[in-house]
Design a protein around this motif. Sequence first.
Motif, PDB file in Angstrom:
ATOM      1  N   ASP A  22      92.083  77.907 120.669  1.00  0.00           N
ATOM      2  CA  ASP A  22      90.920  77.738 120.026  1.00  0.00           C
ATOM      3  C   ASP A  22      90.782  78.773 119.140  1.00  0.00           C
ATOM      4  N   PHE A  23      89.913  78.731 118.101  1.00  0.00           N
ATOM      5  CA  PHE A  23      89.649  79.946 117.350  1.00  0.00           C
ATOM      6  C   PHE A  23      88.110  79.976 116.944  1.00  0.00           C
ATOM      7  N   ASP A  24      87.703  81.243 116.693  1.00  0.00           N
ATOM      8  CA  ASP A  24      86.179  81.223 116.322  1.00  0.00           C
ATOM      9  C   ASP A  24      86.202  81.162 114.739  1.00  0.00           C
ATOM     10  N   GLU A  25      84.978  81.319 114.120  1.00  0.00           N
ATOM     11  CA  GLU A  25      84.861  81.114 112.848  1.00  0.00           C
ATOM     12  C   GLU A  25      85.798  82.248 111.918  1.00  0.00           C
ATOM     13  N   ASN A  26      85.932  83.467 112.422  1.00  0.00           N
ATOM     14  CA  ASN A  26      86.671  84.156 111.707  1.00  0.00           C
ATOM     15  C   ASN A  26      88.210  84.196 111.886  1.00  0.00           C
TER      16      ASN A  26
ATOM     17  N   LEU B   5      89.951  80.595 106.418  1.00  0.00           N
ATOM     18  CA  LEU B   5      89.801  79.158 106.551  1.00  0.00           C
ATOM     19  C   LEU B   5      90.322  78.409 107.565  1.00  0.00           C
ATOM     20  N   ILE B   6      89.461  78.403 108.376  1.00  0.00           N
ATOM     21  CA  ILE B   6      89.667  77.744 109.946  1.00  0.00           C
ATOM     22  C   ILE B   6      89.694  76.291 110.131  1.00  0.00           C
TER      23      ILE B   6
ATOM     24  N   LYS C  87      95.878  79.924 110.401  1.00  0.00           N
ATOM     25  CA  LYS C  87      96.291  79.885 111.722  1.00  0.00           C
ATOM     26  C   LYS C  87      97.809  80.163 111.792  1.00  0.00           C
ATOM     27  N   ALA C  88      98.160  80.266 113.009  1.00  0.00           N
ATOM     28  CA  ALA C  88      99.860  80.548 113.060  1.00  0.00           C
ATOM     29  C   ALA C  88     100.566  79.125 112.583  1.00  0.00           C
TER      30      ALA C  88
END
Lengths: 809, 164
Positions: free
Chosen positions: A715-719, A145-146, A378-379
Amino acid sequence: MNDIATIPSPADRAEKLEGIGCKRKRVEDVRFTQGRGNYVDDVTLPGMLFGDFARSPYAHARIKQINKASALNVPGVLAVITAEDLIPLNLHYMPTLAGDVQAVLAHEKVLFQNQEVAFIVARDRYAAADGADALEVEYEELTPLIDPHKSLYADAPVLREDIQEKTVGAHGPREHPNHIFTWSVGDEAATEAAFQSADVVVKEYIAHPRVHPCPLETCGSVAHMDPVTKQLTLWGTFQAPHVVRTVAALITGIPEHKIRVIAPDIGGGFGNKVGVYPGYVLSIVASIVTGKPVKWIEDRMENLSTTAFARDYHITAELAATKDGKILALRSNVLADHGAFDACADPSKYPAGFYHICTGAYDIAAAFVSVKGVYTNKAAGGVSYRCSFRVTEAAYTIERIIEVLALKLGMDAGELRLKNFIKPEQFPYKSATGWEYDSGDYPTAMAKAMQAVDYDGLRVRQAQMLEEFKAGRSREVLGIGISFFTEIVGAGPSKNCDILGIGMFDSCEIRVHPTGAAIARLGTKSQGQGHETTYAQILASETGLPADMITIEEGDTDTAPYGLGTYGSRSTPVAGAACARAGRKIRHKAQLIASHLLEVHHDDLEWDVDGFAVKGVPDRRKSMKELAWAAYNNVPEGMEMGLEAVDYYDPPNFTYPYGAYFCVMRIDIDTGEAKIERFYALDDCGTRINPMIIEGQVHGGLTEAFAVAMGQLIDFDENGNVMGASLMDFFLPTAVETPKWETDYTEVPSPHHPIGAKGVGESPHVGGVPAFSNAVNDAFAKLGGVHTHMPHTAANIWTYARDLGLQDS
Amino acid sequence: MVKMIVSLTVNGEEHEIAVEPRELLIHTLREQLRLTGAHIGCDTTHCGACTVDVNGQSVKSCTMFTAQADGAEIRTVEGLAKPGGPLHALQDAFRNEHGLQCGFCTPGMLMRAYRLLQEIPDPNEDQIRWGISGNLCRCTGYQNIVKAIQSAAHAEHVAEAAEL
């Protein structure tokens, strides 16, 4: 010059004191320039071992199996600690400052990429890293879940199985397993009524992306549990060492008097070093398990991807106004991405920090603010990156949306601000969200700044450049970024503010030695702010002892009095006040001794820079040096010997520094490059203790604001893979990109602070971020733009210009 | 892992030390020789906190194996001034111009500035900014670092680092 009493002129003596207001050179620099600082990684103990983490490659996965032998077989590896080992000690979770718990080592599930899965203890750091690499862990991947906007969807994956059944969190009811809190303040009905009847309303979605404080020194600790005395000593990167001691006592069960926490020199903090991290806990556990001292030091990738991010606020901001520009109401709804655990560092009662200072410098009759916190893979974090709690987010909201309003009204953005300022005679001013602003003169500051930058001239030039651009003769446009910010710092009054139930006071203890030299210890902890220099200046002015004769110590919980640490610009407003008051207690006792020695009533004495003189007879005086000596051999009957004082200061209110910043920026439409032509920063931090250090703080804060506004992003990718967790990707400006800074000031002292000081370290960051962003947005304001999100990288600006159809003209 | 013997001359003092082939110079300096002035800030050669002078060049010692430095002459911040002697002009200038705050980048920044002034004795502002662009500072915004280097360049005793 240690004995200044022999100098005849009081003015000359005052100069030699190096008290409040002088550009005293920093005491700290003597060791730092010679490579003699003592940071946590410099701490070396006999037999010391090293710890390193094996971390999750996945953002969301179930841990099926951990094969400890795979790491234990590596030469030099002595122990592998997993959550299973911590469960019997009840240490697999630890409490966070926000009323949640955080996994010390992942138990059954991992919830963000690079989460701590196992702690490898080895003879040296290379072997520990080998062990972490070698550890075999079997995972079953789960849907990550991003996007925080999807956290509360009915079909969203449940992240926190450990608290799935909890329908009430630390801040009220939870409506979904991924919901942390919803917190609101202000008069919702009155605000809605104002919006209904207003001539003009504006509404904008303003994202404040995830960034990281990224001090140059990463986090780390060295723990030594003495197997014989059962005394734990913990060195580490702690902005709040006393709080760390209390937390360590609470979670380990070790009695607090058996724990000594030492924060040595700290290589920058900016909020990153407020919280308690799994590495600290595991260095302690590993030391208990092995009977040896254990060191844990993060690498940069671990720092950027696991310890305390900042921001990640998804803000909707609305203003209602009359058609001639009088602001009537503000409303802001925020979706806050807190990551996998709620580890925000805020005073307990404020899950969204002081975000509700977002009415800014303006007299706005009605306001309503609501913040919803959610979990994602996420952290954890949400710390205040060089600002008081969520104050940068707040300043960004008001300073961005007021520009949107100016655009809608067709009014000049400077004029709109001037029209809506809280007036000097309105202080103390009660805001619609409940704060009481202590002091300020906003129109004077704004006028001084506008004149300094020739604001009217800039607008003329901007219009000319726009004409040239529209006529096809130039590809550059000019942006003028205004920011008039108000902070709320110096947390804080214990009636509002506590951390884990402890009031947010701070403290100073001073001991004057017989020869008139002294040592003072405080509950705060410098990370580069120069406390050893400036606290001594306050004490010099208050006690008449030269600053050079006063040693300042912080960071050792065995010697320093309890305090809540350094963050949120609280050192000067809170501990600085304790300093002044402790100094006054010293002076008071010295006055009684002087009265005894001079055989006059103490009311017949007057303070004279560095001692007391009989009123009207300046030659009959006793210097502080003489009085310090007398304190140890000749005191009035009934008085205790010695010359010591301690002060625990619980501030009656926050302080409200403010400033007027102007950024002048040229933007190349075809490359998206932004060139900062000029940046002018006027700050009002009340009484100025050391102008040199203030200027340095402003330079540094502006540079961090520049980095945030123009380039930083975690930033984050979809994974859920974190996309920018090294300095290869994460933007830290070099000397080449960094603009040149012009600083200026006004000086309206805080009426409730003993010396009138308000704090300054964070103002330039809080005020700088909107100034840069407003400059970018202003450049496009007459080209169809309303709002574009940070970070304003060349690529993002280029894309924005393209989307506005500017690249085919 | 099998160790190898490496000879280094650091701040004028000769050392023969046993290191793993993979040991990084920064770790040898900090942990074997206990010269903790140079720091580790990034592990990827970006931040420059580990900068030392190796054979007359600025080197980021987190990206050099100690084995590669065999036979090298190395100067660290601890060797910038003579023991017991006056500070180097750069050390004075950084303090006088408030060119440091937390102090973590300072040893690397000083060693880079030291080499820069050997390369360009009287650099202009642009040359300084480019010259130190491999060294990151999170506190100062660089403005006072630039001033400090300019001021040191004009000090009389700038070339007089400790003789090795």
